[in-house]
Structures are given as C-alpha cells and as structure tokens.
Design a protein around this motif. Sequence first.
Motif, PDB file in Angstrom:
ATOM      1  N   MET A   1       0.843  -1.184   0.000  1.00 17.72           N
ATOM      2  CA  MET A   1       0.000   0.000   0.000  1.00 17.72           C
ATOM      3  C   MET A   1       0.888   1.246   0.000  1.00 17.72           C
ATOM      4  O   MET A   1       1.844   1.345   0.762  1.00 17.72           O
ATOM      5  N   ALA A   2       0.572   2.185  -0.848  1.00 15.94           N
ATOM      6  CA  ALA A   2       1.352   3.411  -0.955  1.00 15.94           C
ATOM      7  C   ALA A   2       1.131   4.295   0.274  1.00 15.94           C
ATOM      8  O   ALA A   2       0.043   4.365   0.825  1.00 15.94           O
ATOM      9  N   ASN A   3       2.193   4.955   0.687  1.00 17.69           N
ATOM     10  CA  ASN A   3       2.149   5.877   1.820  1.00 17.69           C
ATOM     11  C   ASN A   3       2.358   7.296   1.282  1.00 17.69           C
ATOM     12  O   ASN A   3       3.426   7.867   1.430  1.00 17.69           O
ATOM     13  N   ILE A   4       1.336   7.843   0.635  1.00 16.44           N
ATOM     14  CA  ILE A   4       1.441   9.153  -0.001  1.00 16.44           C
ATOM     15  C   ILE A   4       1.386  10.247   1.070  1.00 16.44           C
ATOM     16  O   ILE A   4       0.468  10.291   1.880  1.00 16.44           O
ATOM     17  N   ASN A   5       2.395  11.126   1.056  1.00 19.72           N
ATOM     18  CA  ASN A   5       2.441  12.229   2.003  1.00 19.72           C
ATOM     19  C   ASN A   5       1.742  13.442   1.380  1.00 19.72           C
ATOM     20  O   ASN A   5       2.215  13.978   0.376  1.00 19.72           O
ATOM     21  N   PRO A   6       0.626  13.907   1.962  1.00 15.92           N
ATOM     22  CA  PRO A   6      -0.090  15.042   1.361  1.00 15.92           C
ATOM     23  C   PRO A   6       0.694  16.357   1.431  1.00 15.92           C
ATOM     24  O   PRO A   6       0.335  17.315   0.747  1.00 15.92           O
ATOM     25  N   GLN A   7       1.753  16.402   2.209  1.00 21.44           N
ATOM     26  CA  GLN A   7       2.573  17.611   2.340  1.00 21.44           C
ATOM     27  C   GLN A   7       3.777  17.621   1.397  1.00 21.44           C
ATOM     28  O   GLN A   7       4.718  18.382   1.597  1.00 21.44           O
ATOM     29  N   TYR A   8       3.750  16.775   0.357  1.00 15.09           N
ATOM     30  CA  TYR A   8       4.932  16.629  -0.488  1.00 15.09           C
ATOM     31  C   TYR A   8       5.409  17.939  -1.114  1.00 15.09           C
ATOM     32  O   TYR A   8       6.603  18.148  -1.261  1.00 15.09           O
ATOM     33  N   GLU A   9       4.498  18.841  -1.486  1.00 15.49           N
ATOM     34  CA  GLU A   9       4.928  20.109  -2.094  1.00 15.49           C
ATOM     35  C   GLU A   9       5.656  20.994  -1.081  1.00 15.49           C
ATOM     36  O   GLU A   9       6.673  21.613  -1.412  1.00 15.49           O
ATOM     37  N   THR A  10       5.166  21.051   0.140  1.00 12.94           N
ATOM     38  CA  THR A  10       5.826  21.821   1.197  1.00 12.94           C
ATOM     39  C   THR A  10       7.187  21.220   1.516  1.00 12.94           C
ATOM     40  O   THR A  10       8.178  21.944   1.675  1.00 12.94           O
ATOM     41  N   ILE A  11       7.230  19.901   1.616  1.00 16.20           N
ATOM     42  CA  ILE A  11       8.497  19.203   1.876  1.00 16.20           C
ATOM     43  C   ILE A  11       9.503  19.529   0.771  1.00 16.20           C
ATOM     44  O   ILE A  11      10.660  19.850   1.048  1.00 16.20           O
ATOM     45  N   ALA A  12       9.066  19.478  -0.473  1.00 16.18           N
ATOM     46  CA  ALA A  12       9.961  19.744  -1.609  1.00 16.18           C
ATOM     47  C   ALA A  12      10.514  21.162  -1.551  1.00 16.18           C
ATOM     48  O   ALA A  12      11.726  21.365  -1.718  1.00 16.18           O
ATOM     49  N   LYS A  13       9.673  22.136  -1.323  1.00 16.74           N
ATOM     50  CA  LYS A  13      10.118  23.539  -1.276  1.00 16.74           C
ATOM     51  C   LYS A  13      11.110  23.762  -0.136  1.00 16.74           C
ATOM     52  O   LYS A  13      12.176  24.367  -0.330  1.00 16.74           O
ATOM     53  N   GLN A  14      10.773  23.268   1.061  1.00 13.08           N
ATOM     54  CA  GLN A  14      11.668  23.439   2.208  1.00 13.08           C
ATOM     55  C   GLN A  14      13.000  22.728   1.975  1.00 13.08           C
ATOM     56  O   GLN A  14      14.065  23.261   2.299  1.00 13.08           O
ATOM     57  N   PHE A  15      12.939  21.530   1.407  1.00 11.61           N
ATOM     58  CA  PHE A  15      14.157  20.783   1.141  1.00 11.61           C
ATOM     59  C   PHE A  15      15.050  21.531   0.152  1.00 11.61           C
ATOM     60  O   PHE A  15      16.257  21.687   0.383  1.00 11.61           O
ATOM     61  N   VAL A  16      14.490  21.980  -0.970  1.00 12.10           N
ATOM     62  CA  VAL A  16      15.283  22.650  -2.008  1.00 12.10           C
ATOM     63  C   VAL A  16      15.925  23.919  -1.459  1.00 12.10           C
ATOM     64  O   VAL A  16      17.110  24.174  -1.697  1.00 12.10           O
ATOM     65  N   ASP A  17      15.170  24.704  -0.695  1.00 11.84           N
ATOM     66  CA  ASP A  17      15.744  25.910  -0.085  1.00 11.84           C
ATOM     67  C   ASP A  17      16.934  25.545   0.800  1.00 11.84           C
ATOM     68  O   ASP A  17      18.009  26.151   0.706  1.00 11.84           O
ATOM     69  N   PHE A  18      16.748  24.558   1.660  1.00 11.56           N
ATOM     70  CA  PHE A  18      17.818  24.146   2.577  1.00 11.56           C
ATOM     71  C   PHE A  18      19.020  23.576   1.822  1.00 11.56           C
ATOM     72  O   PHE A  18      20.175  23.909   2.115  1.00 11.56           O
ATOM     73  N   TYR A  19      18.763  22.707   0.848  1.00 10.84           N
ATOM     74  CA  TYR A  19      19.847  22.055   0.101  1.00 10.84           C
ATOM     75  C   TYR A  19      20.747  23.093  -0.568  1.00 10.84           C
ATOM     76  O   TYR A  19      21.971  23.053  -0.420  1.00 10.84           O
ATOM     77  N   TYR A  20      20.162  24.026  -1.324  1.00 13.95           N
ATOM     78  CA  TYR A  20      20.990  24.981  -2.058  1.00 13.95           C
ATOM     79  C   TYR A  20      21.647  26.008  -1.141  1.00 13.95           C
ATOM     80  O   TYR A  20      22.779  26.428  -1.410  1.00 13.95           O
ATOM     81  N   GLN A  21      21.003  26.407  -0.067  1.00 13.19           N
ATOM     82  CA  GLN A  21      21.655  27.297   0.901  1.00 13.19           C
ATOM     83  C   GLN A  21      22.878  26.610   1.494  1.00 13.19           C
ATOM     84  O   GLN A  21      23.948  27.212   1.628  1.00 13.19           O
ATOM     85  N   THR A  22      22.728  25.335   1.844  1.00 12.77           N
ATOM     86  CA  THR A  22      23.837  24.579   2.417  1.00 12.77           C
ATOM     87  C   THR A  22      24.931  24.352   1.379  1.00 12.77           C
ATOM     88  O   THR A  22      26.115  24.537   1.664  1.00 12.77           O
ATOM     89  N   PHE A  23      24.544  23.952   0.167  1.00  7.87           N
ATOM     90  CA  PHE A  23      25.519  23.711  -0.902  1.00  7.87           C
ATOM     91  C   PHE A  23      26.341  24.969  -1.159  1.00  7.87           C
ATOM     92  O   PHE A  23      27.571  24.901  -1.263  1.00  7.87           O
ATOM     93  N   ASP A  24      25.675  26.111  -1.257  1.00  4.92           N
ATOM     94  CA  ASP A  24      26.367  27.355  -1.587  1.00  4.92           C
ATOM     95  C   ASP A  24      27.276  27.830  -0.460  1.00  4.92           C
ATOM     96  O   ASP A  24      28.281  28.490  -0.705  1.00  4.92           O
ATOM     97  N   ALA A  25      26.954  27.472   0.787  1.00  8.28           N
ATOM     98  CA  ALA A  25      27.749  27.913   1.940  1.00  8.28           C
ATOM     99  C   ALA A  25      28.891  26.944   2.266  1.00  8.28           C
ATOM    100  O   ALA A  25      30.023  27.370   2.492  1.00  8.28           O
ATOM    101  N   ASP A  26      28.601  25.636   2.297  1.00  7.85           N
ATOM    102  CA  ASP A  26      29.609  24.640   2.694  1.00  7.85           C
ATOM    103  C   ASP A  26      29.141  23.255   2.275  1.00  7.85           C
ATOM    104  O   ASP A  26      28.378  22.591   2.987  1.00  7.85           O
ATOM    105  N   ARG A  27      29.594  22.811   1.104  1.00  8.07           N
ATOM    106  CA  ARG A  27      29.148  21.523   0.534  1.00  8.07           C
ATOM    107  C   ARG A  27      29.365  20.349   1.461  1.00  8.07           C
ATOM    108  O   ARG A  27      28.599  19.390   1.436  1.00  8.07           O
ATOM    109  N   ALA A  28      30.387  20.384   2.294  1.00  9.00           N
ATOM    110  CA  ALA A  28      30.671  19.257   3.193  1.00  9.00           C
ATOM    111  C   ALA A  28      29.518  19.013   4.171  1.00  9.00           C
ATOM    112  O   ALA A  28      29.317  17.888   4.626  1.00  9.00           O
TER     113      ALA A  28
END
Length: 127
Positions: A1-28
């Motif tokens: 049975m699929a476990n679809i998260n209804p908050q996937y769009e919010t999760i995606a936006k928050q993740f992308v913001d965090f990922y690129y901020q971190t990448f641009d500051a300190d990739r490690a």
Amino acid sequence: MANINPQYETIAKQFVDFYYQTFDADRAKLIDLYRPESMLTFESSSVQGAQAIVEKLSSLPFQKVAHKVGTLDSQPNPTGGAIILVTGQLLVDEEQNPMNYTQTFQLFPDDKGSFFIYNDVFKLVYG
C-alpha cells in the motif's frame, strides 16, 4: 500500500531551499542529507554513499557557487517522500554568465521523522 504524504509540495520547497543554501555555503555539510544507499549522478558520473557523494561535490572545480532556482516541480512517491525536479541557473567563482542546470532529487523518509536523498541527478543544460 502506498504511503502518499499530502505535504509533499511543502516538503519539496523546504528541502530545495535548505539544500541549495547549504551547498552554496559549505558543501561538506550536505553529508547528513545522504545515506550509504544514496546515489548521485553528476554530469553522467555516478557515485554511491554519503561520504563518496560529499567528496565528489567538494572536489568540484570552483570555490564559490550561487544557485538560483527557476522552477520546482514535485510529486509524492509511495514511500511517503517526494520526487523533485529543479531547473535553474548557477554562478561559479567570478563568472558573470550563469549556467543553466536541472537537478532531480528523490527523497525518502528516515526513522527520525525527516527525509534523506535517495537519488540525486544533476546535469548542466547547454544550448
């Protein structure tokens, strides 16, 4: 049975913001977003495992980088995570002309109530 998260769009936006901020500051510091089973394909070259991925990202031939997200699309995956497609531009070092890129992430939930990158595919877009 699929476990679809209804908050996937919010999760995606928050993740992308965090990922690129971190990448641009300190990739490690991205290491906590990956696991031993994670895989990165960067410009057709693949590596697996958090340590190998961060070593690859840290070895890229630039010191400064700034990502500018142009589009972000996401869909839920059956694990409760999300698949995310990003397009955008990036500037490296003192370069004045941005390069276009596309990046796809597949996020899986972890046992701590957060998410990790299971798949990460990056490609520069020429033309």
